[in-house]
Design a protein around this motif. Structure first.
Motif, PDB file in Angstrom:
ATOM      1  N   THR A 137     -12.259 -18.889  11.998  1.00 49.71           N
ATOM      2  CA  THR A 137     -11.965 -20.193  12.012  1.00 49.71           C
ATOM      3  C   THR A 137     -10.577 -20.371  11.903  1.00 49.71           C
ATOM      4  O   THR A 137     -10.000 -21.624  11.802  1.00 49.71           O
ATOM      5  N   GLN A 138      -9.761 -19.381  12.650  1.00 48.13           N
ATOM      6  CA  GLN A 138      -8.489 -19.531  12.637  1.00 48.13           C
ATOM      7  C   GLN A 138      -8.078 -20.636  13.879  1.00 48.13           C
ATOM      8  O   GLN A 138      -7.136 -21.491  13.568  1.00 48.13           O
ATOM      9  N   ARG A 141      -7.637 -23.915  12.161  1.00 48.38           N
ATOM     10  CA  ARG A 141      -6.455 -23.851  11.309  1.00 48.38           C
ATOM     11  C   ARG A 141      -5.068 -24.319  12.299  1.00 48.38           C
ATOM     12  O   ARG A 141      -4.344 -25.268  11.827  1.00 48.38           O
ATOM     13  N   GLU A 142      -5.296 -23.880  13.249  1.00 49.38           N
ATOM     14  CA  GLU A 142      -4.150 -24.333  14.517  1.00 49.38           C
ATOM     15  C   GLU A 142      -4.224 -25.603  14.986  1.00 49.38           C
ATOM     16  O   GLU A 142      -3.218 -26.251  15.105  1.00 49.38           O
ATOM     17  N   LEU A 144      -5.718 -28.174  12.897  1.00 52.64           N
ATOM     18  CA  LEU A 144      -5.234 -29.046  11.804  1.00 52.64           C
ATOM     19  C   LEU A 144      -3.817 -28.930  12.018  1.00 52.64           C
ATOM     20  O   LEU A 144      -3.285 -30.232  11.596  1.00 52.64           O
ATOM     21  N   LEU A 145      -2.999 -27.874  11.962  1.00 52.83           N
ATOM     22  CA  LEU A 145      -1.610 -27.966  11.871  1.00 52.83           C
ATOM     23  C   LEU A 145      -0.807 -28.813  13.027  1.00 52.83           C
ATOM     24  O   LEU A 145       0.033 -29.644  12.869  1.00 52.83           O
ATOM     25  N   ARG A 183      -3.232 -27.934   1.687  1.00 49.84           N
ATOM     26  CA  ARG A 183      -2.751 -27.180   2.760  1.00 49.84           C
ATOM     27  C   ARG A 183      -3.943 -27.138   3.825  1.00 49.84           C
ATOM     28  O   ARG A 183      -5.147 -27.851   3.509  1.00 49.84           O
ATOM     29  N   PRO A 184      -3.734 -26.788   5.094  1.00 43.35           N
ATOM     30  CA  PRO A 184      -4.991 -26.674   5.891  1.00 43.35           C
ATOM     31  C   PRO A 184      -6.143 -25.779   5.444  1.00 43.35           C
ATOM     32  O   PRO A 184      -7.424 -26.193   5.596  1.00 43.35           O
ATOM     33  N   GLU A 185      -5.690 -24.838   4.286  1.00 41.39           N
ATOM     34  CA  GLU A 185      -6.891 -24.136   3.901  1.00 41.39           C
ATOM     35  C   GLU A 185      -7.978 -24.827   2.962  1.00 41.39           C
ATOM     36  O   GLU A 185      -9.050 -24.417   2.836  1.00 41.39           O
ATOM     37  N   MET A 188     -10.149 -26.608   5.614  1.00 39.28           N
ATOM     38  CA  MET A 188     -11.058 -25.578   6.029  1.00 39.28           C
ATOM     39  C   MET A 188     -12.026 -24.997   5.022  1.00 39.28           C
ATOM     40  O   MET A 188     -13.191 -24.769   5.397  1.00 39.28           O
ATOM     41  N   ILE A 200     -12.801 -19.120   2.436  1.00 41.93           N
ATOM     42  CA  ILE A 200     -11.511 -19.497   2.516  1.00 41.93           C
ATOM     43  C   ILE A 200     -10.774 -18.992   1.334  1.00 41.93           C
ATOM     44  O   ILE A 200     -10.889 -19.549   0.267  1.00 41.93           O
TER      45      ILE A 200
END
Length: 384
Positions: A137-138, A141-142, A144-145, A183-185, A188, A200
């Motif tokens: 699921t990387q 994360r990108e 979301l950022l 944070r994004p985590e 996620m 996560i």
């Protein structure tokens, strides 16, 4: 996780306190985006957005952007994670072809992943032992950022919370911008549904999708309203699975129905329990009025009454209902056509709910009212 702000109930104001509660449901989350577009066009500020799983992602897109860009960012996300598949060649499939197209899109996503969301793990990660998840699921994360301003989530005025499950304890954990830096985590983690998605890691703990324990964060929002004695509260709960449905007649329908029941988190039961607890608090205050003044003034009685104060609450249920050509793969079928249909359905259902709210807005003086424009007449409750 360092604390940054003390949690506290919202202060009473002239306008109603407004919360948006978003359930999990994968690809069906476009329905919530459409519902929010209708809500944003009509209402003012939202005080709290709480989500689980895909509801957590939608919540981050809403709270992590200024009001003028929220719908735009929701569109950007859902367009990114939608699969064109065979749509350009067949723009208006008939009733026979459409289920096959949906199934094909779902299988394509399973095999190839979804852009900006998740990608399948390469074959070499499966040897000599399989990994702990099918997908990486990387990409999420990108995304979301890029689309979410996490400083706005953490430093802005809107209350934001998402739920996840601690893998080792099995306990539901609330990630709340009133107590930690989001944070994004954290987002996620709320959507890390196993075995597809990996757990996560956050500050030494590992988390899975909050929907494994509860797919509806309504009770959390209601508990945080304790102590707010004056004013009114309106909670919009947008659910992606319907607790009620028709008797299935084949195995495909059976699989879809059991998924609806499992992930609806017994929506009406939860709202009924919340309503009963709200009524008990209201009755407690009425009984206290019968006490002599000296008894009512005792510190322990005053503390109990203070802790049990609640505003009048109107719960507006907006629930995605099964549509033609949907099947048990509807939560991982990311075709562009289905995404747009879910979005339009969410807009329409929210508009209907707002119209009913305007037409039958109950006083709810000390009470708890439920509005569901899709319920039967006997199910509708505008106050007690």
């Amino acid at each position: 996780m360092p604390r940054i702000k003390a949690s506290h109930p919202p202060a009473a104001t002239d306008r109603p306190f407004t919360a948006l509660v978003l359930q999990g449901g994968g690809a069906l989350g476009a329905y919530q985006a459409g519902a929010f577009e209708a809500l944003a066009a009509r209402s003012g500020d939202i005080d709290w957005v709480a989500g689980v799983s895909i509801g957590a992602i939608n919540a981050a897109l809403i709270v992590g952007n200024p009001p003028t860009r929220r719908v735009e960012r929701l569109h950007a996300f859902w367009e990114r994670v939608s699969l064109p598949f065979v749509e350009p060649a067949v723009k208006h499939p008939d009733a026979l072809l459409r289920p096959w197209m949906n199934t094909g899109a779902a299988l394509w996503g399973v095999w190839m992943g979804v852009p900006g969301f998740f990608s399948p793990r390469p074959w070499w990660e499966w040897w000599p032992h399989p990994p702990a998840s099918v997908y990486d699921t990387q990409p999420l994360r990108e995304t979301l950022l890029e689309l979410v301003d996490f400083d706005r989530i953490n430093d802005g005025a809107v209350h934001f919370s998402v739920d996840a499950v601690d893998v080792e304890t099995g306990n539901l954990v609330h990630f709340d911008n009133r107590s930690i830096r989001i944070r994004p985590e954290h987002v996620m983690a709320s959507g890390a549904l196993p075995p597809g998605f990996p757990a996560i890691a956050i500050d030494g703990r590992h988390y899975w999708d909050g929907g494994l324990v509860s797919n509806t964060p309504l009770a959390r929002v209601m508990e945080q309203l304790k102590g707010r004695a004056d004013g009114r509260a309106t909670i919009f709960q947008v659910d992606l699975f319907s607790a009620r449905g028709a008797l299935p007649e084949d195995l495909e329908a059976v699989a879809e129905r059991q998924k609806d029941i499992r992930f609806s988190s017994r929506t009406r039961l939860v709202s009924d329990l919340v309503r009963e607890r709200h009524q008990l608090r209201h009755d407690l205050h009425r009984m206290a009025e019968l006490l002599p003044k000296d008894r009512r003034a005792r510190p322990e009685v005053r503390a109990l009454l203070q802790a049990s104060q609640m505003p009048a609450v109107t719960l507006v249920h907006v629930i995605h209902r099964p549509k033609p050509f949907e099947s048990q793969n509807k939560d991982y079928e990311f075709s562009a056509q289905s995404m747009r249909e879910h979005w339009v359905a969410g807009m329409s259902d929210m508009q209907g709910s707002l119209a009913l709210l305007d037409a039958h807005r109950p006083p709810c003086a000390g009470g708890f009212c439920v509005i569901d424009h899709q319920a039967t007449h006997s199910e509708r409750r505008y106050g007690e």
